[in-house]
Design an enzyme around this catalytic site. Structure first.
Site, PDB file in Angstrom:
ATOM      1  N   LYS A   1       0.970  -0.998   0.007  1.00  0.00           N
ATOM      2  CA  LYS A   1      -0.104  -0.012   0.058  1.00  0.00           C
ATOM      3  C   LYS A   1       0.835   1.225  -0.069  1.00  0.00           C
ATOM      4  CE  LYS A   1      -4.577   1.018   0.190  1.00  0.00           C
ATOM      5  NZ  LYS A   1      -5.359   0.298  -0.637  1.00  0.00           N
TER       6      LYS A   1
ATOM      7  N   THR B   1      -3.937  -5.094   0.455  1.00  0.00           N
ATOM      8  CA  THR B   1      -3.353  -3.965   0.862  1.00  0.00           C
ATOM      9  C   THR B   1      -4.341  -3.108   1.755  1.00  0.00           C
ATOM     10  OG1 THR B   1      -4.290  -2.820  -1.222  1.00  0.00           O
ATOM     11  CG2 THR B   1      -1.940  -3.977  -1.279  1.00  0.00           C
ATOM     12  N   ASP B   2      -5.627  -3.243   1.679  1.00  0.00           N
ATOM     13  CA  ASP B   2      -6.379  -2.504   2.564  1.00  0.00           C
ATOM     14  C   ASP B   2      -6.064  -2.785   4.107  1.00  0.00           C
ATOM     15  OD1 ASP B   2      -9.004  -0.544   2.664  1.00  0.00           O
ATOM     16  OD2 ASP B   2      -9.618  -2.223   3.796  1.00  0.00           O
TER      17      ASP B   2
ATOM     18  N   PHE C   1      33.249  28.101 -10.063  1.00  0.00           N
ATOM     19  CA  PHE C   1      33.323  27.079 -10.957  1.00  0.00           C
ATOM     20  C   PHE C   1      33.939  27.309 -12.003  1.00  0.00           C
ATOM     21  CE2 PHE C   1      31.117  24.119 -13.923  1.00  0.00           C
ATOM     22  CZ  PHE C   1      31.708  23.076 -13.305  1.00  0.00           C
TER      23      PHE C   1
ATOM     24  N   ARG D   1      29.923  33.240  -7.971  1.00  0.00           N
ATOM     25  CA  ARG D   1      28.349  32.775  -8.365  1.00  0.00           C
ATOM     26  C   ARG D   1      27.577  32.316  -7.194  1.00  0.00           C
ATOM     27  NH1 ARG D   1      28.280  26.387 -10.464  1.00  0.00           N
ATOM     28  NH2 ARG D   1      29.124  25.335  -8.691  1.00  0.00           N
TER      29      ARG D   1
ATOM     30  N   GLN E   1      29.958  19.154  -6.353  1.00  0.00           N
ATOM     31  CA  GLN E   1      30.617  17.761  -6.024  1.00  0.00           C
ATOM     32  C   GLN E   1      31.365  18.006  -4.787  1.00  0.00           C
ATOM     33  OE1 GLN E   1      30.494  19.029  -8.992  1.00  0.00           O
ATOM     34  NE2 GLN E   1      30.341  17.595 -10.763  1.00  0.00           N
TER      35      GLN E   1
ATOM     36  N   ASN F   1      21.446  21.179  -9.199  1.00  0.00           N
ATOM     37  CA  ASN F   1      21.881  22.642  -9.320  1.00  0.00           C
ATOM     38  C   ASN F   1      20.668  23.495  -9.758  1.00  0.00           C
ATOM     39  OD1 ASN F   1      23.647  25.037  -9.309  1.00  0.00           O
ATOM     40  ND2 ASN F   1      25.494  23.625 -10.270  1.00  0.00           N
TER      41      ASN F   1
ATOM     42  N   HIS G   1      20.139  26.602 -11.054  1.00  0.00           N
ATOM     43  CA  HIS G   1      21.159  27.574 -11.447  1.00  0.00           C
ATOM     44  C   HIS G   1      20.448  29.077 -11.540  1.00  0.00           C
ATOM     45  CE1 HIS G   1      23.428  24.531 -13.399  1.00  0.00           C
ATOM     46  NE2 HIS G   1      22.467  23.864 -13.673  1.00  0.00           N
TER      47      HIS G   1
END
Length: 296
Positions: free
Chosen positions: A12, A58-59, A158, A175, A221, A247, A249
Site C-alpha cells: 500500500k 493492501t487495505d 566554478f 556565483r 561535487q 544545481n 542555476h
C-alpha cells in the site's frame, strides 16, 4: 528456455496519516506522514495461479498503519516504521520481508500574541524521511531529509573544467550556489541497542546545512563530499551518507540592451534543465547496505 517469476513485492503506497496528540485541552502536537508498506515472501502462487491464499490485502496494510498510530503517542518515524515492518513479518507466515517508507511533513506553530499558538499551524518546507527494511537478516534503517532548498550568494566558484568545441559556459569565481538537498544516512545492521532517532536526525540535518553554508565551494561535487564527510565525522554510529543535489542555476541577466550594468544583483532563476550531482560518502570498513533498503 524457461520463463520464471523474478523478484516481486506488493503493498500500500502513500497512506496519509495525521496524528494529533492532545497534551492538554488546548495544547496539541501534530504529526503529518505519508506511509508506504511493501511486502515480499512466498507469493508465487498469486502470480502464477491467481491463488490469493497467502496475500494480505493492501487495505489491511492501510488499517494497520492507522491502528498502530492510535495505540500510543507516535514515536520517531524510524521507530514507527520498525514496529510496522516487524509486525507484518511476525504476523503472516508467507511474508519474510517488509519495507516501509515514511515521509514526515513539517508544520510550524503560527505565532500568537504571547508566543506560538498551541493548536494552529502553517506548513513548513522540507521533509523528514525514513526507510525501514526488516527481513531474515534483521532490521536496517536509513534516515534523511528531502526538498530542503538552500542558497548561498557568495563563497562559490566554478572554473578549470573540461571543455570542447560545444562549451560556452564561462568560468566564474563568484556565483550563486543553490540546491534542493535530498540526503540519506544509515546505520549498519550490526548497530544494535536503543537509538535516539530524533537527536540523530537533528544533528545530521544541522550538520548538512552548516557545512553547505561554511564550505567555500569550488564545485557542487566538492560541497557534496564535505557535507557527507561532516555527518560521518560527528556521528560514529553512521555508516554512509547518500546525497542528491540538483544545481538550481541562477544566471546573471545581461542588462546592456537597456543601457544598464548588472553588478551581480539581478539573476534569472531557472528550474530546468539542471545539473544533477549525486554521490555517497561512506566508511571504508562499513558493511554494505542491503540492496532492498528503501533509500527513496
Amino acid at each position: 528456455m524457461a520463463i520464471v517469476l523474478g523478484p516481486n513485492r506488493y503493498g500500500k503506497a502513500e497512506v496519509r496519516l495525521v496524528r494529533l496528540t492532545r497534551t492538554s485541552t488546548t495544547e496539541h502536537e501534530l504529526c503529518d506522514l505519508d506511509v508506504s508498506v511493501s511486502l515480499s515472501g512466498d507469493l508465487a502462487d498469486t502470480h502464477l495461479r491467481g491463488d490469493n491464499a497467502k496475500v494480505l490485502p493492501t487495505d489491511t496494510m492501510r488499517a494497520v498503519v492507522y491502528a498502530f498510530a492510535q495505540d500510543e503517542p507516535l514515536p520517531a518515524i524510524e521507530e514507527f516504521g520498525l514496529r510496522l515492518a516487524r509486525h507484518f513479518v511476525a504476523a503472516h507466515a508467507p511474508i519474510d520481508t517488509a519495507r516501509v517508507r515514511l515521509v514526515e511533513h513539517p508544520w510550524l506553530r503560527i505565532p500568537a500574541g504571547d508566543g506560538p499558538h498551541p493548536h494552529a499551524w502553517i506548513r513548513g518546507s522540507g521533509a523528514r524521511y525514513a526507510g525501514v527494511l526488516h527481513g531474515p537478516a534483521g532490521s536496517e534503517v536509513c534516515s534523511g531529509i528531502q526538498d530542503v532548498t538552500v542558497l548561498k550568494s557568495a563563497g562559490s566558484e566554478f572554473h578549470g573544467f573540461l571543455t570542447d568545441r560545444y562549451t560556452t559556459l564561462a568560468p566564474t569565481r563568484d556565483r550563486i550556489l543553490s540546491t534542493s538537498i535530498e540526503a540519506r544516512w544509515r546505520r549498519p545492521r550490526t548497530c544494535t541497542g536503543p537509538t535516539d532517532w530524533d537527536a540523530s536526525f537533528r544533528t545530521a540535518r544541522d550538520t548538512l546545512l552548516r557545512t553547505f553554508a561554511e564550505t567555500h565551494s569550488l564545485s557542487l561535487q566538492q560541497t557534496l563530499y564535505a557535507m557527507g564527510e561532516a555527518v560521518l565525522a560527528e556521528q560514529a554510529e553512521l555508516a554512509e551518507v547518500r546525497l542528491t543535489l540538483p544545481n538550481r542555476h541562477h544566471y546573471p541577466v545581461d542588462l546592456s540592451a537597456y543601457g544598464q550594468e548588472n553588478a551581480g544583483e539581478v539573476y534569472e532563476a531557472t528550474d530546468r534543465p539542471y545539473g544533477l550531482i549525486e554521490g555517497s560518502v561512506r566508511r571504508d570498513d562499513a558493511p554494505e547496505a542491503s540492496a532492498e533498503l528503501p533509500w527513496e
